[in-house]
Design a protein around this motif. Structure first.
Motif, mmCIF file in Angstrom:
data_model
loop_
_atom_site.group_PDB
_atom_site.id
_atom_site.type_symbol
_atom_site.label_atom_id
_atom_site.label_comp_id
_atom_site.label_asym_id
_atom_site.label_seq_id
_atom_site.Cartn_x
_atom_site.Cartn_y
_atom_site.Cartn_z
ATOM 1 N N GLN A 763 0.811 -1.219 0.000
ATOM 2 C CA GLN A 763 0.000 0.000 0.000
ATOM 3 C C GLN A 763 0.847 1.273 0.000
ATOM 4 O O GLN A 763 0.557 2.223 -0.729
ATOM 5 C CB GLN A 763 -0.921 -0.001 1.226
ATOM 6 C CG GLN A 763 -1.824 1.223 1.290
ATOM 7 C CD GLN A 763 -2.769 1.193 2.486
ATOM 8 O OE1 GLN A 763 -2.791 0.204 3.244
ATOM 9 N NE2 GLN A 763 -3.571 2.232 2.648
ATOM 10 N N HIS A 764 1.930 1.294 0.790
ATOM 11 C CA HIS A 764 2.684 2.541 0.994
ATOM 12 C C HIS A 764 4.066 2.531 0.357
ATOM 13 O O HIS A 764 4.685 3.593 0.220
ATOM 14 C CB HIS A 764 2.830 2.819 2.491
ATOM 15 C CG HIS A 764 1.525 2.915 3.217
ATOM 16 N ND1 HIS A 764 0.636 3.943 3.016
ATOM 17 C CD2 HIS A 764 0.960 2.089 4.147
ATOM 18 C CE1 HIS A 764 -0.432 3.769 3.787
ATOM 19 N NE2 HIS A 764 -0.255 2.646 4.480
ATOM 20 N N GLY A 765 4.581 1.367 -0.019
ATOM 21 C CA GLY A 765 5.904 1.290 -0.609
ATOM 22 C C GLY A 765 7.008 1.243 0.431
ATOM 23 O O GLY A 765 6.769 1.030 1.624
ATOM 24 N N MET A 766 8.240 1.471 -0.029
ATOM 25 C CA MET A 766 9.418 1.467 0.837
ATOM 26 C C MET A 766 10.242 2.727 0.571
ATOM 27 O O MET A 766 10.415 3.146 -0.572
ATOM 28 C CB MET A 766 10.275 0.229 0.567
ATOM 29 C CG MET A 766 9.680 -1.079 1.062
ATOM 30 S SD MET A 766 9.773 -1.258 2.859
ATOM 31 C CE MET A 766 11.530 -1.560 3.076
ATOM 32 N N ARG A 767 10.764 3.313 1.629
ATOM 33 C CA ARG A 767 11.598 4.501 1.487
ATOM 34 C C ARG A 767 13.009 4.133 1.035
ATOM 35 O O ARG A 767 13.696 4.936 0.416
ATOM 36 C CB ARG A 767 11.665 5.241 2.829
ATOM 37 C CG ARG A 767 12.474 6.528 2.823
ATOM 38 C CD ARG A 767 11.885 7.546 1.877
ATOM 39 N NE ARG A 767 12.594 8.822 1.951
ATOM 40 C CZ ARG A 767 12.415 9.810 1.080
ATOM 41 N NH1 ARG A 767 11.548 9.649 0.075
ATOM 42 N NH2 ARG A 767 13.089 10.925 1.204
ATOM 43 N N ASN A 768 13.429 2.905 1.330
ATOM 44 C CA ASN A 768 14.817 2.493 1.083
ATOM 45 C C ASN A 768 14.845 1.176 0.326
ATOM 46 O O ASN A 768 14.142 0.231 0.691
ATOM 47 C CB ASN A 768 15.557 2.346 2.403
ATOM 48 C CG ASN A 768 15.346 3.537 3.312
ATOM 49 O OD1 ASN A 768 14.517 3.478 4.223
ATOM 50 N ND2 ASN A 768 16.057 4.622 3.063
ATOM 51 N N SER A 769 15.678 1.110 -0.717
ATOM 52 C CA SER A 769 15.773 -0.128 -1.491
ATOM 53 C C SER A 769 16.324 -1.261 -0.650
ATOM 54 O O SER A 769 15.999 -2.427 -0.863
ATOM 55 C CB SER A 769 16.667 0.083 -2.715
ATOM 56 O OG SER A 769 18.011 0.333 -2.330
#
Length: 953
Positions: A763-769
């Motif tokens: 839903q929100h994704g990730m800030r860091n790979s």
């Protein structure tokens, strides 16, 4: 004929002699200049005379080996070498000139004999000292001419000369021991009085008190805290005098009241001197000053505070102007500089650092809040196959190293020896000559003048130059083809390991003939590799070499055993499990083998590191989950802030870091946590704890990155990543199992509810790979006073060397346990020294205690692999996994590294082995882990490696 023991002693002696000759140049010892002086026991000050050390040690050797040994060249050589080592240890913190006490010299002699393995001689020297002390006591009782303390004068900070007041020493030492158990203020006072001489400076008086406490740490670890508090007095005097522009010193209570005022003045002074960014002055300094916690200064051990003093505190002309809490607040302010409510965030970050719950990596501590905030730890590059590109890559190395970055270079694309060069119609000299240049660049460009430049070169196992690459660290052969200052690592595809196990053949290629092998992994690599082998068989590829895979593997194992290099790292798990594999290939790891990010001609991968202190999150024998979550949530925000605030010395690094935003949250204090749980590292319970604790850290770190994505947005290259497909680290471990087939056996159990977190990410994704990587933490763990990273205890008692000299460090958990058993006394201290910190041969210590406090060389290394495998399934990157072996052999190493591969590890780090004299005193470790496949030829040479790699942290 020499006995085995004599041969071992000779070997140790030669090592000492070699080290001495190498280190003497650093100090340019010239005794005729009399730059150094000695305080005699009667208070007189006389010139330092190294010959007296030689005489005393020679007497001790003759007392052990008999008068027949007089004139022995061996004794002559080792005594002179040891005397030089003693001198170097004494003057390390006073390189130009200085004064030391006779007792300090004798303490260093005893330590030098211990380190050289001359334990019987050390005992003889101790007896000699005791006899001399008794003789002096008798003489003093008959003498009426004892010099009183009141006849001595101290030169104060303002330059005035006044009669020495014993009350100064007494009050400072009583304040330093307040609230600390099992320390003797009177003993410290008397030892400090003995160091006083007429004309002594106030700073030297403070240092004398520190040295008195430091010299007792091996007998009672709590003196470490006392020594730190006394050192803190020196720091206050130095920093306050500089900031306030007048001689001044404050006690702890007065300093607590004045810390806020000092902090604000310090920042203005530092900004004026261009040591910190003027933007820091735009914070609400009064609010930050109120948040400073002076009491946290008292939490340091001596090693931690001395490390900060020697390497981290901001200074001008060698004078430190930064005190510990100002240091932590300066770092926190830099990390909060782009926050909206930056005062609140700076205070939040400060609390995490000052409590030792979390510690940023060394580059961040060095540079946060300064004019050049290069805060990232690791840089990964791929070197192209053209002359201009190669030298551009070397130039990037120099710029990145200048600002304290550790480097990992992928050299696989560079064509091999004998390959055709179209532009000159000639043949290539291969990759090795360029590696020599890379080595010398690392030496020439140190890391901001604060630590040595450090680089690791990676080469894939199919490269035609791989055999020459294996020889780079050898001490024999053509020096033009050796790189003694650079680390090296094998980048090993799974197909090679499979052929080793199957005893099949292996083919080496030059990369311009097989260009896509560099970009492929898993089954696709296998298909392409077999196609190139067919082309070689048909004559379409001219430059290749075929050999038995097991023969190359044996050479890899042999060189690792002999030189400690190249390290073993595995290409396929790094790529099959890589979160951003839609954008590129992981071609290497970094300097410490914990970073696994993709690189290409346009991108230099960057990683930003910090470590959770696991020991600070134990409540009794259990992990405090709530505190761990709070710590990691804040720590991940700090790491993410590094990316936008960071200074990038090359554009490819900036481009990569802003696109993918990788960070590497790790841990330290794992061994401390095991002690608190009462567990032996070599146990199934410890392996399970490694699994459970890493799952928690992984969960909270990924959760925190998802929360940051909700607030700040996902990283730009998120779409197409494994994250975007709902594949988390534990899921990618299953992908590796699918690719490997029968060649993997890794526990994939879990305890937490990952499905709900997976849904949040969708839903929100990730800030860091990438979120997780376990770095070595060699230095920052010293600051926090805990065990390094995931390391087992190296020794329960050892001699630590730093810029301020040498001193003994003991395992305070063990000491506490022995106190509870009524076993801690002077005899136990001497036994620990004799057995090099091992307790396995001390009969009066119970077996269950011996199991818990086995050191790294007394346990089966396979326990480290098993614990590492459990952690690896939760990591989206890798871990700096050192392996220890007391009596290494080809067969054992063959089994160990095959086990690491089968258990799904991405990388391994140093192999650490013991020399003969240490092996003689150690006994075997734990058993209980099944052996792995096949054998390798047993190499014949052993190496002792430095236990403190400080390259990355």
């Amino acid at each position: 004929m020499q006995t085995s023991a004599q041969l071992q002693r000779s070997s140790t002696a030669q090592t000492v002699i070699n080290q001495s000759s190498a280190s003497t140049d650093n100090y340019n010892y010239q005794p005729q200049e009399s730059r150094y002086q000695v305080i005699r026991r009667n208070g007189d000050v006389t010139p330092f005379d190294q010959a007296k050390i030689v005489i005393a040690m020679t007497k001790a050797f003759l007392a052990v080996e008999g008068e027949d040994a007089a004139g022995s060249s061996r004794i002559h050589d080792i005594v002179n070498a040891l005397a030089t080592n003693v001198f170097n240890a004494l003057v390390r913190h006073m390189p130009e000139s200085g004064v030391t006490h006779i007792e300090n010299i004798q303490d260093q002699v005893e330590l030098a004999l211990m380190r050289a393995g001359e334990h019987k001689v050390s005992q003889a020297y101790v007896i000699y000292r005791a006899e001399q002390q008794k003789k002096r006591a008798e003489e003093e009782s008959n003498s009426a001419n004892v010099v009183t303390q009141e006849t001595r004068h101290i030169v104060m900070l303002d330059g005035s000369r006044c009669v020495f007041d014993p009350g100064i020493v007494e009050s400072e030492i009583h304040a330093a021991v307040d609230g600390i158990d099992d320390v003797d203020a009177d003993k410290l006072i008397q030892q400090s009085f003995a160091n006083v001489y007429d004309g002594m400076s106030f700073d030297e008086l403070n240092q004398a008190m520190v040295l008195s406490a430091r010299g007792l740490i091996d007998r009672e670890p709590n003196y470490s805290q006392v020594a730190a508090r006394l050192l803190l007095n020196n720091l206050r005097s130095e920093a306050l005098s500089c900031v306030y522009q007048r001689a001044m010193t404050l006690d702890s209570q007065s300093m607590a009241e004045s810390y806020g005022d000092y902090f604000q003045k310090y920042l203005h002074v530092a900004a004026k001197l261009e040591l910190v960014d003027e933007e820091l002055l735009n914070f609400d300094l009064a609010v930050l000053a109120q948040a400073i916690r002076p009491e946290c200064d008292l939490a340091f051990g001596y090693l931690g505070l001395q490390t900060l003093y020697d390497r981290y505190f901001i200074h001008t002309d060698g004078t430190r102007i930064e005190l510990p809490q100002a240091f932590f607040m300066r770092v926190a302010m830099g990390l909060a500089i782009n926050e909206v409510d930056r005062e609140s965030r700076a205070i939040e970050f400060y609390k995490l650092l000052s409590s030792f719950d979390f510690m940023s990596s060394t580059p961040t501590l060095f540079n946060s809040g300064t004019l050049r905030p290069q805060l990232s730890s690791c840089y990964l590059t791929t070197v192209p196959d053209d002359l201009k590109g190669i030298y551009a890559a070397l130039g990037d190395n120099a710029m990145l190293s200048k600002f304290a970055g550790g480097l990992g270079n992928d050299w696989t694309p560079v064509r091999g020896m004998g390959a055709y060069i179209r532009g000159t119609n000639g043949k290539s000299q291969g990759v090795v000559p360029f590696l020599k240049v890379a080595n010398d660049t690392a030496v020439a460009v140190n890391q901001g003048g604060k630590r040595k430049g450090a680089v690791c070169a990676y080469l894939e196992t199919w490269h035609i130059d791989i055999e020459d690459f294996l020889d780079l660290r050898k001490n024999t052969g053509d020096e033009r083809r050796r790189t003694h200052d650079m680390n090296t690592a094998n980048w090993i595809p799974d197909l090679f390991m499979q052929r080793v196990v199957e005893e099949a053949e292996w083919t080496l290629f030059s990369p311009e003939d097989a260009p896509d092998l560099h970009e492929l992994s898993g089954k696709k690599f296998k298909q392409a590799y077999e196609r190139y082998e067919s082309l070689a068989d048909s004559g379409e590829i001219k430059l290749f070499k075929r050999l038995k895979a097991v023969d190359l593997w044996r050479k890899m194992i042999g060189m690792l055993f002999e030189t400690g290099h190249p390290w073993m790292t595995f290409k396929d798990p790094c790529n099959i499990r890589y979160t951003n594999q839609h954008l590129g290939v992981v071609h290497s790891s970094n300097l410490c083998t914990e970073i696994t990010l993709h690189t290409n001609s346009d991108e230099i991968a960057v990683c930003n590191l910090g470590s959770v202190n696991l020991a600070q999150h134990m409540r009794g024998d259990q992990l405090d989950h709530d505190k761990l979550e709070r710590t990691i949530t804040t720590a991940m925000r700090m790491l993410d802030n590094v990316i936008d605030y960071n200074y990038y010395s090359v554009p490819q690094a900036r481009r990569s870091n802003l696109q993918h935003r990788p960070v590497g949250l790790g841990l330290m204090g794992f061994q401390d946590a095991l002690y608190q749980k009462g567990l032996s590292y070599a146990s199934e319970a410890a392996v399970q704890f490694a699994d459970d604790s890493m799952e928690l850290i992984s969960y909270y770190a990924i959760q925190a990155s998802c929360q940051l994505a909700r607030e700040r947005g996902s990283y730009p290259s998120y779409q197409g990543s494994l994250w975007s497909k709902g594949i988390l680290p534990i899921d990618s471990a299953k992908l590796l199992a699918e690719q490997r087939g029968n060649y993997i056996d890794q526990n994939l159990d879990s305890l937490l509810d990952w499905s709900s977190l997976r849904a949040d990410i969708q839903q929100h994704g990730m800030r860091n790979s990438n979120c997780l990587a376990i770095a070595p933490t060699a230095t920052i763990s010293n600051i926090c006073g805990v065990s390094q990273s995931i390391e087992p205890t190296y020794q329960n008692l050892y001699v630590k060397s730093n810029l301020s000299g040498e001193f003994a460090v003991s395992n305070w958990y063990l000491v506490r346990e022995l106190k509870e058993l009524g076993l801690w006394d002077e005899v136990m201290v001497n036994d620990l020294k004799y057995y090099d910190g091992s307790i396995q041969k001390i009969d009066r210590i119970p077996d269950d205690v011996k199991a818990i406090y086995s050191n790294a060389f007394e346990m089966d290394s396979r326990w480290l692999v098993e614990a590492g495998s459990r952690r690896q399934k939760w990591l989206d990157q890798a871990q700096s996994l050192n392996l220890y072996m007391s009596e290494a052999s080809g067969k054992k190493l063959d089994q160990l590294y095959k086990l690491a591969w089968v258990r799904g590890l991405k990388t391994t780090y140093y192999l650490r082995s013991l020399g003969a004299t240490q092996v003689e005193k150690s006994n075997g470790g734990a058993t209980g882990i099944a052996n792995t496949v096949t054998q390798a030829t047993e190499p014949q040479v052993c190496s002792i490696l430095d236990p403190d790699c400080e390259a990355c942290q």
